[in-house]
Design an enzyme around this catalytic site. Structure first.
Site, PDB file in Angstrom:
ATOM      1  N   HIS A 228       0.851  -1.440  -0.326  1.00 44.16           N
ATOM      2  CA  HIS A 228       0.087   0.040   0.134  1.00 44.16           C
ATOM      3  C   HIS A 228       0.688   1.315  -0.063  1.00 44.16           C
ATOM      4  O   HIS A 228       2.147   1.455   0.694  1.00 44.16           O
ATOM      5  CB  HIS A 228      -0.860   0.266   1.472  1.00 44.16           C
ATOM      6  CG  HIS A 228      -1.757   1.501   1.178  1.00 44.16           C
ATOM      7  ND1 HIS A 228      -2.778   1.235  -0.111  1.00 44.16           N
ATOM      8  CD2 HIS A 228      -1.714   2.524   2.221  1.00 44.16           C
ATOM      9  CE1 HIS A 228      -3.832   2.518   0.599  1.00 44.16           C
ATOM     10  NE2 HIS A 228      -2.931   2.977   1.733  1.00 44.16           N
TER      11      HIS A 228
ATOM     12  N   ASP B 259     -15.215   3.077   7.206  1.00 45.92           N
ATOM     13  CA  ASP B 259     -14.281   3.706   6.639  1.00 45.92           C
ATOM     14  C   ASP B 259     -14.578   4.516   5.304  1.00 45.92           C
ATOM     15  O   ASP B 259     -14.619   6.079   5.663  1.00 45.92           O
ATOM     16  CB  ASP B 259     -13.042   3.183   5.949  1.00 45.92           C
ATOM     17  CG  ASP B 259     -12.136   4.350   5.627  1.00 45.92           C
ATOM     18  OD1 ASP B 259     -11.605   4.797   6.249  1.00 45.92           O
ATOM     19  OD2 ASP B 259     -11.732   4.402   4.652  1.00 45.92           O
TER      20      ASP B 259
ATOM     21  N   ARG C 255     -14.273  12.751   7.478  1.00 47.00           N
ATOM     22  CA  ARG C 255     -13.728  13.232   7.560  1.00 47.00           C
ATOM     23  C   ARG C 255     -13.365  14.402   6.461  1.00 47.00           C
ATOM     24  O   ARG C 255     -12.276  15.803   6.937  1.00 47.00           O
ATOM     25  CB  ARG C 255     -11.887  12.502   8.162  1.00 47.00           C
ATOM     26  CG  ARG C 255     -12.014  11.535   8.834  1.00 47.00           C
ATOM     27  CD  ARG C 255     -11.470  10.090   9.051  1.00 47.00           C
ATOM     28  NE  ARG C 255     -10.274  10.681   9.400  1.00 47.00           N
ATOM     29  CZ  ARG C 255      -9.338   9.705   8.800  1.00 47.00           C
ATOM     30  NH1 ARG C 255      -9.881   9.240   7.840  1.00 47.00           N
ATOM     31  NH2 ARG C 255      -7.639  10.763   7.991  1.00 47.00           N
TER      32      ARG C 255
ATOM     33  N   SER D  17      -7.791   3.997   9.251  1.00 51.94           N
ATOM     34  CA  SER D  17      -9.028   3.916   7.969  1.00 51.94           C
ATOM     35  C   SER D  17      -7.588   2.623   7.388  1.00 51.94           C
ATOM     36  O   SER D  17      -8.359   2.194   5.775  1.00 51.94           O
ATOM     37  CB  SER D  17      -8.649   5.068   7.300  1.00 51.94           C
ATOM     38  OG  SER D  17      -8.780   5.619   6.131  1.00 51.94           O
TER      39      SER D  17
ATOM     40  N   LYS E  80      -8.796  -0.935   5.671  1.00 47.92           N
ATOM     41  CA  LYS E  80      -8.974  -1.611   4.054  1.00 47.92           C
ATOM     42  C   LYS E  80      -8.061  -3.043   3.928  1.00 47.92           C
ATOM     43  O   LYS E  80      -7.853  -3.564   3.501  1.00 47.92           O
ATOM     44  CB  LYS E  80      -8.827  -0.515   3.647  1.00 47.92           C
ATOM     45  CG  LYS E  80      -9.806   0.262   3.489  1.00 47.92           C
ATOM     46  CD  LYS E  80      -9.914   1.642   2.801  1.00 47.92           C
ATOM     47  CE  LYS E  80      -9.084   2.448   3.397  1.00 47.92           C
ATOM     48  NZ  LYS E  80      -8.778   3.670   3.064  1.00 47.92           N
TER      49      LYS E  80
HETATM   50  N1  URA Z   1      -5.743   7.448   3.203  1.00 48.34           N
HETATM   51  C1  URA Z   1      -7.043   5.974   3.806  1.00 48.34           C
HETATM   52  O1  URA Z   1      -7.409   5.341   2.597  1.00 48.34           O
HETATM   53  N2  URA Z   1      -7.225   7.641   4.443  1.00 48.34           N
HETATM   54  C2  URA Z   1      -6.690   8.272   5.140  1.00 48.34           C
HETATM   55  O2  URA Z   1      -7.817   8.723   6.128  1.00 48.34           O
HETATM   56  C3  URA Z   1      -5.639   8.961   4.302  1.00 48.34           C
HETATM   57  C4  URA Z   1      -5.142   8.408   3.245  1.00 48.34           C
END
Ligand code: URA
Length: 433
Positions: free
Chosen positions: A82, A161, A168, A183, A187
């Protein structure tokens, strides 16, 4: 339990219990707790932060809000990667075939670009016919048969999320390390891989503007991963200047192919090899030196390029782009952005280059915007290069010549030419395990 009391508690900086965090996430998902109450709690978290156990619990509560992918049939070989997002970051397109060609299994869900940052799914959709939606059975079958599969994130993966992030985004509560860490990791955990390599970007084109903050975010994510029995390695890498020569979707596919042909730009190739080596080291349980050698050989032998072809074929994409790479280059109109004086390129501001690419049509301002897969920039010169007045620094591509004016003005602000040769830019700040 009352949300009012939980907000008050966090406002005073106290620690929330697991039950309280579950109450918040479950209540919000059911619609019992209002957006304005969650916004208030998020702001209190931004100001007073969260402990390690609160962050782990928040991650778990979000993970439990939706579907998870079961990759247990791939055993320890499943490995994910990621990137916290950047400009010109096409490493997934390079790393997935390298790792798969060496025996790892990359079954990956990726996102789309927003604002000045790009997204892997948009890049893959620049390949004619490439399917980014597969059902679970097809996804798993390709992971086993080919070893590399990349699809768009499914609708019900961590819905908490999705809801929280949207809030957010409009309440100035994105920039909080526990919120970003939970967050991202919720995932990644839901996507099912046994090991995860994180590329935490730092610099002008990244969320984290300082090395110190990037390290704090990396550590928070590593701790979450450990508490869920996943191996996590984090690389802290530079996103002050764009990664590679190309920014824009089809152009980035072009550049990923160049790297796999052994003709890639040095910094991009280095980051891709380091990420691949970390992934292989965890998936195959080998030391990093052996993993690095394997990754390098997968390029020099042509095996990684062949693996990319297999992946494109399996997902329905046109294969002739590999031998006819130029077909990926550009759009109806081109514009040569030229140096206005002699000197060294002393700055290439990644955020502004990303914005320039978006202005050319390659990115979105809003989630719903349509993008032009063939728009973008191809740099002919980069940071540290010497240029003479009139030399082309970048070729810009768009389907409408009126877009070049704003894009070129943005590049004027992104690029600095100086008489003095700039110092070497650090590429990899740290690797944390
Ligand atoms: N990327 C994400 O998936 N979540 C965040 O909070 C910030 C960047």
């Amino acid at each position: 339990m009352r949300i009012y009391d939980i907000i008050t508690k966090k406002r005073y900086g106290a620690q929330l219990s697991g039950e309280e965090i579950d109450f918040v996430i479950n209540g919000y998902m059911r619609g019992d707790i209002a957006d304005y109450q969650i916004s208030s709690l998020l702001m209190a978290i931004c100001i007073n932060s969260m402990s390690e156990s609160e962050t782990n619990h928040l991650t778990k509560a979000m993970l439990n809000s939706g579907d998870t992918v079961d990759l247990s049939s791939l055993g320890d070989l499943s490995v994910d990667k990621h990137s916290t997002g950047g400009v010109g970051d096409k490493t997934t397109l390079i790393v997935a075939p390298i790792v798969a060609s060496c025996g790892g299994r990359v079954a990956k869900m990726s996102g789309r670009g927003l604002g000045f940052t790009g997204g892997t799914i948009d890049k893959l959709e620049a390949i004619d016919g490439f399917k980014t939606v597969l059902d679970q059975k097809e996804f798993l079958a390709q992971a086993k048969d080919v070893g590399a599969v990349v699809i768009a994130q499914s609708g019900n993966l961590v819905p908490a999320d999705k809801k929280l992030y949207a809030l957010r985004d409009v309440t100035a509560t994105v920039e909080s390390i526990p919120l970003i860490a939970s967050s991202i990791m919720s995932k990644k955990l839901a996507s099912g891989a046994k090991s995860i390599v994180l590329d935490v970007k730092v610099g002008r084109g990244a969320f984290m503007k300082t090395e110190d903050d990037a390290k704090k975010l990396a550590l928070a994510m590593i701790k979450i991963g450990r508490s869920f029995d996943r191996g996590v390695t984090a690389l802290i890498t530079n996103m002050d200047i764009p990664l590679g020569y190309c920014v824009g979707n089809s152009l980035e596919i072009y550049e990923a192919i160049s790297v796999l042909k052994g003709q890639g730009e040095k910094r991009l190739t280095t980051v891709a090899l380091e990420l691949s080596a970390s992934m292989l080291s965890m998936a195959l349980k080998i030391d990093i030196e052996e993993a690095t050698k394997m990754a390098q050989e997968s390029i020099s032998s042509g095996r990684a390029l062949e693996k990319l072809q297999q992946m494109i074929y399996a997902q329905g994409g046109r294969l002739d782009i590999i031998n006819n790479q130029d077909s990926l280059l550009g759009d109806k109109h081109t514009y040569e952005y030229r140096a206005t004086g002699d000197g060294y390129i002393a700055s290439v501001n990644a955020e502004r280059v990303g914005t320039c690419s978006m202005l050319l049509g390659a990115g979105r301002v809003k989630k719903e915007d349509k993008i032009n897969h063939r728009a973008g920039l191809f740099f002919k010169k980069s940071y540290g290069d010497y240029v003479k007045r009139g030399d082309t620094i970048a070729t810009l591509y768009a389907n409408d010549i009126s877009l070049f004016y704003g894009a070129a003005k943005m590049l004027d602000e992104a690029i600095l030419i100086s008489e003095e040769k700039p110092s070497d830019n650090i590429l990899i700040y740290d690797i944390i395990k």
